[in-house]
Design an enzyme around this catalytic site. Structure first.
Site, PDB file in Angstrom:
ATOM      1  N   GLU A  31      39.729  -5.081 -23.228  1.00 42.59           N
ATOM      2  CA  GLU A  31      39.449  -6.519 -23.314  1.00 42.59           C
ATOM      3  C   GLU A  31      38.509  -6.911 -22.183  1.00 42.59           C
ATOM      4  O   GLU A  31      38.678  -6.473 -21.039  1.00 42.59           O
ATOM      5  CB  GLU A  31      40.724  -7.377 -23.141  1.00 42.59           C
ATOM      6  CG  GLU A  31      41.599  -7.473 -24.351  1.00 42.59           C
ATOM      7  CD  GLU A  31      42.824  -8.358 -24.122  1.00 42.59           C
ATOM      8  OE1 GLU A  31      42.721  -9.386 -23.415  1.00 42.59           O
ATOM      9  OE2 GLU A  31      43.893  -7.996 -24.652  1.00 42.59           O
ATOM     10  N   GLU A  68      49.232  -5.239 -21.452  1.00 38.66           N
ATOM     11  CA  GLU A  68      49.453  -5.933 -20.186  1.00 38.66           C
ATOM     12  C   GLU A  68      50.930  -6.098 -19.834  1.00 38.66           C
ATOM     13  O   GLU A  68      51.434  -7.229 -19.720  1.00 38.66           O
ATOM     14  CB  GLU A  68      48.768  -7.298 -20.224  1.00 38.66           C
ATOM     15  CG  GLU A  68      47.280  -7.207 -20.511  1.00 38.66           C
ATOM     16  CD  GLU A  68      46.552  -8.546 -20.363  1.00 38.66           C
ATOM     17  OE1 GLU A  68      47.219  -9.582 -20.242  1.00 38.66           O
ATOM     18  OE2 GLU A  68      45.305  -8.538 -20.338  1.00 38.66           O
TER      19      GLU A  68
HETATM   20  C1  GAL Z   1      44.667 -11.289 -22.130  1.00 37.37           C
HETATM   21  C2  GAL Z   1      45.567 -11.164 -23.342  1.00 37.37           C
HETATM   22  C3  GAL Z   1      44.962 -11.703 -24.614  1.00 37.37           C
HETATM   23  C4  GAL Z   1      44.101 -12.936 -24.421  1.00 37.37           C
HETATM   24  C5  GAL Z   1      43.200 -12.822 -23.199  1.00 37.37           C
HETATM   25  C6  GAL Z   1      42.396 -14.059 -22.845  1.00 37.37           C
HETATM   26  O1  GAL Z   1      45.427 -11.307 -20.983  1.00 37.37           O
HETATM   27  O2  GAL Z   1      45.915  -9.821 -23.571  1.00 37.37           O
HETATM   28  O3  GAL Z   1      46.004 -11.898 -25.517  1.00 37.37           O
HETATM   29  O4  GAL Z   1      44.843 -14.061 -24.457  1.00 37.37           O
HETATM   30  O5  GAL Z   1      43.943 -12.458 -22.077  1.00 37.37           O
HETATM   31  O6  GAL Z   1      43.117 -14.931 -22.070  1.00 37.37           O
END
Ligand code: GAL
Length: 420
Positions: A323, A154
């Site tokens: 994710e 990100e």
């Molecule tokens: C993403 C990040 C993760 C985790 C997730 C949930 O943006 O890459 O590290 O925190 O969000 O908030």
């Protein structure tokens, strides 16, 4: 019943600082200690000690992929000091995963950097990229058997939180600096790509929030497009174009490539027009799309994952959902979340979009940055006093989906969206 391709990876995701514990050489740790961050990561999930158990657990639950990050500050606690023990441990982690047929997906930078690197100006200074290159070179030595490496997690979230809103370390609020950092991250990606390409498949992980106009008004629609461009596409476009078109002009960066794109998807933003040039003529806030909100205050919007996939397909690269997850104490809501998002991923695959895997965030509860330990994203519950792991019901349900590569009629009936 919906059936996924046999080769589709069902994995989970974590990041070093959020789970390992005692990451005392990085910038986050420093700001935690001096009280500029509300929560201390401390021992986090104590994964640095319990990694073997954690890998056995994910194996016994039936997951076939694992995305994790390497902590640069563990490898280089000081500028000219390599910690061989840390390097060996990451190699051991990779080997343990491979032995258990779990495909590793390694991220080189997940928000945290060595403190010494940040004290030299971090990614705000182009001359510092030589340190990044050295780190990537060292990591390239432990990658045997690894297929997938992502350079940055990100990058635009890193830029926005650290340099534009000043909400995260290093707490800078300077748009000029922000775009400069973004351009240096692009250069850093290109340098890493040239070191690693041919050895592994090199990708980048991009958060893709869906930008929804606040109204049908032309001005709001334009504003949403602008936000989408600024946050989502200008960065990715620059990888191939070799120049980064920021809100303040064009930076020349190195032309490069990716072998895959990782999509992180959580929710959508609502965007409306603003008269304020300092806000780039738009205002964005979390979209209000579901009555129920997660522990993060986010709406659940499963269709957004399909929109993210179709939008990213413009680059014609293999895509992985790197994710997607929910912070909740209500584990049956987590099952519903997974089933509904996977329904949309499946729809995209059926329509011919090249999505090859899904990594649930997160394997286990962990240190959620500025929000600390309260949000519970895990398939596995962590007791932060004893460090005991307890798989939730969702962990088993997801394991069954992963093993069978299908979602049963029963699960769809109970948790799924109708008519998909
Ligand atoms: C993403 C990040 C993760 C985790 C997730 C949930 O943006 O890459 O590290 O925190 O969000 O908030």
């Amino acid at each position: 019943m919906i059936v996924f391709p046999k080769s589709f990876l069902f994995g989970t995701a974590t990041s070093s600082h959020q789970i390992e514990g005692n990451n005392k050489w990085n910038d986050w740790w420093y700001y935690e200690q001096i009280g500029k961050l509300p929560y201390k990561s401390g021992k986090a999930c104590n994964h640095w000690e319990l990694y073997k158990e954690d890998i056995s657990l994910m194996h016994s639950l039936g997951y076939d992929g694992y995305r994790f990050s390497i902590e640069w500050s563990r490898i280089f606690p000081k500028e000219n000091e390599i910690d061989e023990n840390a390097l060996n441990k990451y190699r051991e982690i990779i080997e343990l995963l491979l032995e258990r047929d779990i495909t590793p997906n390694v991220t080189l930078h997940h928000f945290t950097s060595p403190l010494w690197f940040m004290q030299k100006g971090g990614f705000a200074k182009e001359e510092n990229l030589k340190h990044w290159e050295k780190y990537v070179e060292i990591i390239s030595e432990i990658l045997e058997g690894v297929q997938f490496v992502a350079t940055f997690n990100e990058p635009m979230v890193y830029v926005m939180m650290g340099y534009l809103t000043g909400y995260w370390p290093p707490f800078v609020k300077n748009p000029f600096r922000a775009f400069n950092v973004a351009s240096n991250l692009l250069k850093a990606h290109a340098l890493a790509y040239s070191i690693l390409s041919g050895m592994v498949k090199v990708g980048i992980v991009k958060n893709i929030p869906i930008m929804i106009p606040a109204s049908e008004n032309e001005k709001d629609k334009k504003a949403a497009k602008k936000a989408d461009n600024l946050f989502n596409w200008s960065f990715l476009n620059a990888i191939w174009e070799g120049c980064y078109k920021s809100a303040f002009g064009t930076y020349s960066v190195l032309e490069s490539d990716v072998d895959f794109i990782g999509i992180n998807y959580y929710t959508a933003s609502e965007v409306k027009y603003s008269w304020n040039p300092l806000r780039f003529f738009f205002e964005a806030k979390l979209a209000d799309l579901s009555e129920r909100k997660t522990q993060m205050g986010w709406s659940v919007y499963p269709e957004g994952i399909y929109k993210a996939i179709t939008a990213v397909s413009r680059y014609e690269k293999p895509m992985y959902i790197t994710e997607n997850g929910i912070a909740t104490l209500d584990d049956s809501w987590r099952i519903e979340f997974i089933v509904q998002h996977l329904q949309y991923v499946h729809k995209a695959i059926e329509e011919g979009y090249d999505v090859r895997g899904y990594f649930y965030w997160s394997l286990m509860d962990n240190y959620e940055w500025k929000e600390g330990f309260e949000p519970r994203f895990g398939l596995i519950e962590v007791d932060y006093e004893t460090y005991e792991r307890k798989p939730r019901e969702s962990a088993y349900v997801y394991g069954e989906i992963s093993q069978k590569k299908e979602i049963s009629e029963e699960l769809i009936k109970k948790y799924g969206l109708k008519g998909l």
